[in-house]
Enzyme design. Structure first.
Site, short mmCIF file in Angstrom:
data_model
loop_
_atom_site.label_atom_id
_atom_site.label_comp_id
_atom_site.label_asym_id
_atom_site.label_seq_id
_atom_site.Cartn_x
_atom_site.Cartn_y
_atom_site.Cartn_z
CB ALA A 12 36.70 54.88 44.47
CB CYS A 13 39.09 50.87 41.34
SG CYS A 13 39.70 49.52 42.33
N GLY A 14 36.47 49.58 41.21
CA GLY A 14 35.41 48.61 41.39
C GLY A 14 35.59 47.76 42.64
CB THR A 19 42.22 50.96 39.16
OG1 THR A 19 41.05 50.31 39.56
CG2 THR A 19 42.61 50.47 37.79
#
Lengths: 100, 152
Positions: A12-14, A19
């Site tokens: 997970a990333c924003g 990422t």
């Protein structure tokens, strides 16, 4: 010690685009080398906590956010994405805790 | 598309930036100047970081500002900003000296970029220390070319 079910991992990333994809590639490589069957998917910060996964792998800031409300059993916080040893160590430790 | 093809010379070296916001804006404006993103994409790069925290600082000294494809990414591309004095994101990986901004119109076009990014991140400390000592954008370009392409 044959495992019946692959573990479910969310990178997970924003936004789920940068990422998270990067982490997914690294996580898949590490788990494959370790012989651990896994399904790895990506998610953004909104989606990730709602997924009933075994492990979420993400950065420290989002990890803190996810710990309050994520449905995943383990949350792995990676500080340096360039450090494969860090990712491997934390990820495999989380896999071991799952097996408890 | 390789890292250097995607970069296409969009490199800026600055001595200092007033804040991480300013550094991210410079990186985004390099993309906007070549029409790879809309001006709102640049705003969104900053807003994302404000809302979700400094997670884009992903290795010591390195951050990768970006927004969503639907935020105004027209074509795939990168830009690099080197901030000699560093900026602070409030991250474990502060101070950040190297910003690698990217835009991608879909979610799969940048796999090769991510692989080469992995090579850079794996040696982040060494690369950041080298980059802040370089004098010009063309030196940065040459350094990255050596790093990414002149391997046996």
């Amino acid at each position: 010690m044959a495992r019946k079910q692959p573990i479910r991992v969310v990178a997970a990333c924003g936004l789920g685009t940068g990422t998270a994809l990067y982490l997914k590639m690294t996580v898949e490589e590490i788990l494959k080398k370790a012989g651990i069957p896994a399904v790895v998917e990506t998610a953004d910060a909104t989606l990730a906590p709602t997924i009933t996964a075994d492990i979420i792998v993400t950065g420290p800031d989002l990890a803190e956010m996810f710990r309050q409300r994520a449905r995943a059993r383990e949350i792995v916080a990676v500080t340096n994405y360039g450090n494969k040893a860090e990712i491997q160590e934390k990820l495999l430790a989380a896999v071991q805790r799952l097996e408890g | 598309m390789s890292f250097l093809e995607a970069l296409n010379g969009r490199i800026r070296i600055v001595e200092r930036a007033g804040s991480w916001t300013e550094a991210v804006r410079i990186s985004g404006e390099l993309l906007a100047a070549d029409g790879l993103v809309t001006p709102s994409y640049v705003d969104q790069m900053i807003r994302t970081c404000e809302e979700l925290g400094p997670y884009i600082a992903i290795a010591p000294g390195v951050a990768i500002p970006h927004a969503r494809p639907e935020d105004g990414a027209r074509a795939f591309g990168l830009s690099i900003v080197v901030v000699r004095e560093g900026v602070y994101f409030g991250s474990h990986n502060d101070p950040v000296h190297l910003l690698i901004a990217f835009a991608t119109p879909d979610r799969s076009a940048h796999i090769e970029f991510l692989r080469q990014l992995a090579e850079i991140l794996a040696r982040a400390d060494e690369i950041v220390q080298a980059l802040i000592r370089l004098e010009s954008a063309s030196q940065v370009q040459e350094y990255l070319r050596d790093l990414l392409e002149n391997r046996s």
